[in-house]
Design an enzyme around this catalytic site. Structure first.
Site, PDB file in Angstrom:
ATOM      1  N   GLY A 210       0.822  -1.202   0.000  1.00 30.62           N
ATOM      2  CA  GLY A 210       0.000   0.000   0.000  1.00 30.62           C
ATOM      3  C   GLY A 210       0.855   1.249   0.000  1.00 30.62           C
ATOM      4  N   SER A 211       0.248   2.374   0.333  1.00 26.04           N
ATOM      5  CA  SER A 211       0.996   3.636   0.336  1.00 26.04           C
ATOM      6  C   SER A 211       0.130   4.761   0.869  1.00 26.04           C
ATOM      7  CB  SER A 211       1.452   4.015  -1.084  1.00 26.04           C
ATOM      8  OG  SER A 211       2.244   3.017  -1.651  1.00 26.04           O
ATOM      9  N   ASN A 212       0.803   5.845   1.251  1.00 22.70           N
ATOM     10  CA  ASN A 212       0.145   7.122   1.507  1.00 22.70           C
ATOM     11  C   ASN A 212       0.672   8.137   0.496  1.00 22.70           C
ATOM     12  OD1 ASN A 212      -1.023   6.161   4.012  1.00 22.70           O
ATOM     13  ND2 ASN A 212       0.966   6.493   4.961  1.00 22.70           N
ATOM     14  N   ASN A 479      -4.821   4.186  -0.153  1.00 22.70           N
ATOM     15  CA  ASN A 479      -5.319   2.873  -0.594  1.00 22.70           C
ATOM     16  C   ASN A 479      -6.813   2.716  -0.446  1.00 22.70           C
ATOM     17  OD1 ASN A 479      -2.419   1.937   1.061  1.00 22.70           O
ATOM     18  ND2 ASN A 479      -2.559   1.993  -1.160  1.00 22.70           N
TER      19      ASN A 479
END
Length: 751
Positions: A210-212, A479
């Site tokens: 995932g990621s921000n 996400n």
């Protein structure tokens, strides 16, 4: 005179070809602190050459190990018992990649590449192999291993195709490669643990990879310019391990950022005009089809009453035994017009009357490398948007960007199957869709992917059907679907295969939106603190009610847990005390309870619900008691700090790592697994960049959490990991003045 004339003609002709006869591959590499290469060349051949050489210096063993994986040769070199970096057993891995990367697929992919990409790939291979040739083992711990061999262009294509199917086929490798007709003996003994691990890997895809991302526009920044925070959460080892580099072709390219192994382009980065990043999206990049088998012949299936053949394909791999002897192992797989067949016991079973097939939209995405190369050269958000919508090469991620003028952009423009509303109404298999599986009827041609002439690839959604948002205040994603990218402009009413609205937001997204909304102007410090403060947002939603629960119950065992929990600072910093592991264990139980929130989710209040818990709920009390017992059993001794428990091992050294499980709303999301009495980090925050713009160009700070090299013999095996442990994000040197001021080594290479 005739001889002289002929000689002049020959020399004239030679001069036309002289550049290619001199040296097709030339590059200059300047290394700055922490082993970051700044690679300059006059063309793509030279640039790829420099990238391959620099990458080999840091990660030769990692890349060749991953190439062995995507060649389908793990069992040949390592035997049948081992596992790949993706945690597939060697046999399954080899059969899967033998199927995925067959000769025909590679040929199609290779021939589809434009000249610039071909030249980058060719240069990469020559540069990588040059380093292997001349290194004599210096800084390469696997130098004497028989599998450390020269690479070829097709190897880089194999790696790229592996990346493409991470959002689809790659999540189903075991159930694809072990699918056998019910009349035949199964190739594997399915057990509950194996099935559970497959389900968990698929469920965790958006979290583990995932990621921000936050892009702030001129309306919200103190200086009236743009600002971007990239915080991708990726594995700390293996084929998805980022690598920092700065690439320049004078007058054509000047980009810095991070790339995945074997890719001669920057995936997440910045240039003089633009900064961008990606987050794993929620879109579907594949569909399942339930095929109705022909009752007259189980090797055929019916479409609109017409019988179609299943195609059997025999795959062959080589397996090394304990004595070092090689033998050949064969396995049959079956294909339909809807893709490869699978068998998932208890969920997607191959029965006497039906079987499921999987169709992955990214199998036909030959544009992905060209897509990132064009993004690398984009001159603003308009330019970036045009190239993404024209090529449609982004595989399974959102794109967020900001340019030097302070315009922000969010795009959920990835490769998504195209189904009309009528098809969704009549073709979806409801019970499987409710389990998160986009399954369709395969007995009717009316359920085939719909072809839209506006899409660059047959059967995928056109750009016009996918979410895009341009703003001058901010866009963000953690996400979630596109819905709440910016609450002032909700993105609604898209195909459920692309984006769903009205669903609960991740806690990371709610935390981020809480920091971004309002009238306050933002600077680099505010964006930095979103990651560095390591706030546990879920704790902020629950601690008040937990305090009430503790005040009600005088039980001695619970009282000790309450004391630890309520004196905790609700952070995941390395110096925080035992309250963090206690809350993490409690939260894992709480989040699995049904209807445990005091205020349930309300789609009309997505930023503030769900929240709280019921102090009188006996399940909550038991979850806290059980969590306290688990933490007590960890045996951490007198030092009960979070940084003593959560670590990453670098040789004999253990480095404390801040952050924690992203499902707890910790923006600095870190995945760690129990190893003995500690938690060993395996993924999470990886390449972090915080970019703003000045009149003279970009200003970037950042860190590669796991460092440039995966090789213990390298001086850059742990240097940036020390920085990440202390939450230090140094300046990323971009201008010539910055690079020269931090110059550690310089090299000109030619071949």
């Amino acid at each position: 005179m005739l001889c002289v004339a002929l000689l002049c003609a020959v020399l004239s002709s030679y001069s036309l070809f002289a550049p290619s006869l001199k040296s097709a591959f030339q590059a200059d590499i300047r290394w700055t602190s922490y082993g970051i290469p700044h690679i300059s060349a006059q063309d793509e051949h030279g640039l790829g050459y420099g990238i391959g050489y620099a990458y080999a210096r840091d990660n030769a063993c990692l890349l060749v190990d991953e190439i062995i994986t995507v060649r389908g040769q793990r069992a040949r070199y390592f035997g049948s018992e081992g596992r790949s970096s993706a945690q597939l057993d060697n046999l399954t891995s080899d059969f899967f990649f033998t199927w995925l990367n067959d000769a025909r697929a590679l040929q199609v992919f290779r021939e589809a590449q434009p000249p610039a990409i071909q030249q980058l790939l060719e240069g990469y291979v020559v540069g990588f192999n040059r380093f292997l040739r001349e290194t004599e083992g210096a800084g390469v711990s696997c130098y004497e291993q028989p599998w450390l061999q020269p690479i070829e262009v097709d190897d880089l294509l194999r790696l790229t195709r592996r990346l493409l199917v991470e959002g689809g086929l790659g999540q189903f490798a075991e159930v694809l490669m072990n699918a056998t007709p019910p009349t035949q003996v199964a190739t594997v003994n399915w057990d509950a643990q194996m099935l559970s691990s497959i389900a968990e890997r698929r469920e965790q895809f958006r979290f583990d990879k995932g990621s921000n991302a936050v892009a702030v526009g001129h309306q919200k920044t103190r200086d009236g310019k743009g600002m971007l925070l990239a915080n991708p959460h990726f594995p700390w080892s293996g084929g998805l391990r980022f690598y920092q580099m700065h690439l320049t072709i004078p007058g054509k390219l000047d980009v810095m950022g991070s790339a995945l192994p074997g890719l001669p382009v920057v995936n997440i980065g910045f240039n003089r005009h633009l900064a961008w990043t990606h987050t794993v999206d929620t879109s579907s990049h594949f569909t399942l089809y339930r095929l109705q088998l022909d009752p007259q012949d189980s090797q055929r299936y019916l479409v609109d009453g017409q019988s179609q053949p299943l195609r059997k394909k025999t795959l062959s791999i080589q397996v090394r035994n304990d004595a070092g002897e090689l033998s050949t192992l064969n396995r049959d797989v079956y294909e339909s017009n809807h893709g490869l067949l699978l068998h998932w016991p208890g969920l997607l079973e191959w029965k006497g009357d039906q079987v499921y097939a999987l169709r992955d939209a990214n199998l036909d995405n030959t544009r992905v490398l060209q897509q990132w190369y064009e993004i690398d050269r984009a001159t603003g958000v308009d330019s970036l948007r045009r190239t993404v919508e024209r090529l449609q090469g982004i595989p399974w991620v959102n794109t967020l960007a900001v340019d030097r003028h302070g315009r922000t952009l969010y795009m959920n423009q990835s490769v998504v199957p195209n189904l009309t509303p009528q098809q969704l109404q009549g073709c979806l298999i409801t019970e499987l869709v409710q389990q998160g599986l986009p399954a369709l009827r395969g007995d009717s041609a009316a359920c085939d992917w719909s072809i839209d002439p506006r899409a660059v690839q047959a059967g995928i959604m056109p750009p016009e059907a996918l979410p895009v948002l341009e703003r001058e205040d901010f866009v963000q994603n953690s996400n979630d679907s596109a819905w709440m990218t910016n609450p002032s402009a909700p993105l609604r009413d898209f195909s459920p295969l692309a984006s769903r609205d009205g669903k609960p937001l991740s806690l990371r997204a709610r935390f981020a939106l809480g920091q971004l909304e309002g009238t306050q102007a933002l600077g680099q410090d505010e964006l930095m603190r979103m990651v560095k403060d390591n706030r546990v947002y879920l704790a902020e939603l629950l601690l008040e009610d937990l305090a009430e629960l503790c005040a009600r119950d005088p039980d001695e065992e619970l009282a000790r847990a309450c004391t630890d929990l309520l004196r905790w600072d609700a952070s995941a910093n390395i110096n925080t005390d035992v309250g963090m592991p206690l809350f993490q264990h409690f939260a894992a139980r709480f989040l699995k309870l049904g209807n445990a929130w005091r205020v349930a989710f309300d789609p009309d209040a997505p930023l503030t619900t769900p929240r709280g818990l019921d102090p009188a709920d006996t399940r909550i009390r038991q979850a806290l008691v059980d969590a306290a017992r688990e933490v007590s059993a960890l045996g951490e001794g007198n030092d009960r700090r979070w940084g003593t428990l959560q670590v990453v091992s670098r040789g004999a050294e253990r480095l404390a790592i801040p952050g924690g499980d992203g499902k707890l709303g910790i923006y600095n999301a870190i995945q760690s697994k129990p190893v003995g009495h500690h938690l060993e980090v395996v993924g999470g925050s990886s390449y972090i960049q915080l970019v703003s713009f000045s009149e003279s160009g970009p200003i970037a700070h950042g860190v590669l959490a796991f460092s440039q090299s995966a090789d213990p013999a390298s001086p850059h095996f742990a240097d940036q990991t020390h920085l990440f442990s202390q939450q230090d994000w140094p300046l990323l040197p971009f201008s010539d003045e910055q690079v020269n001021a931090d110059l550690q080594q310089q090299l000109h290479i030619a071949e």
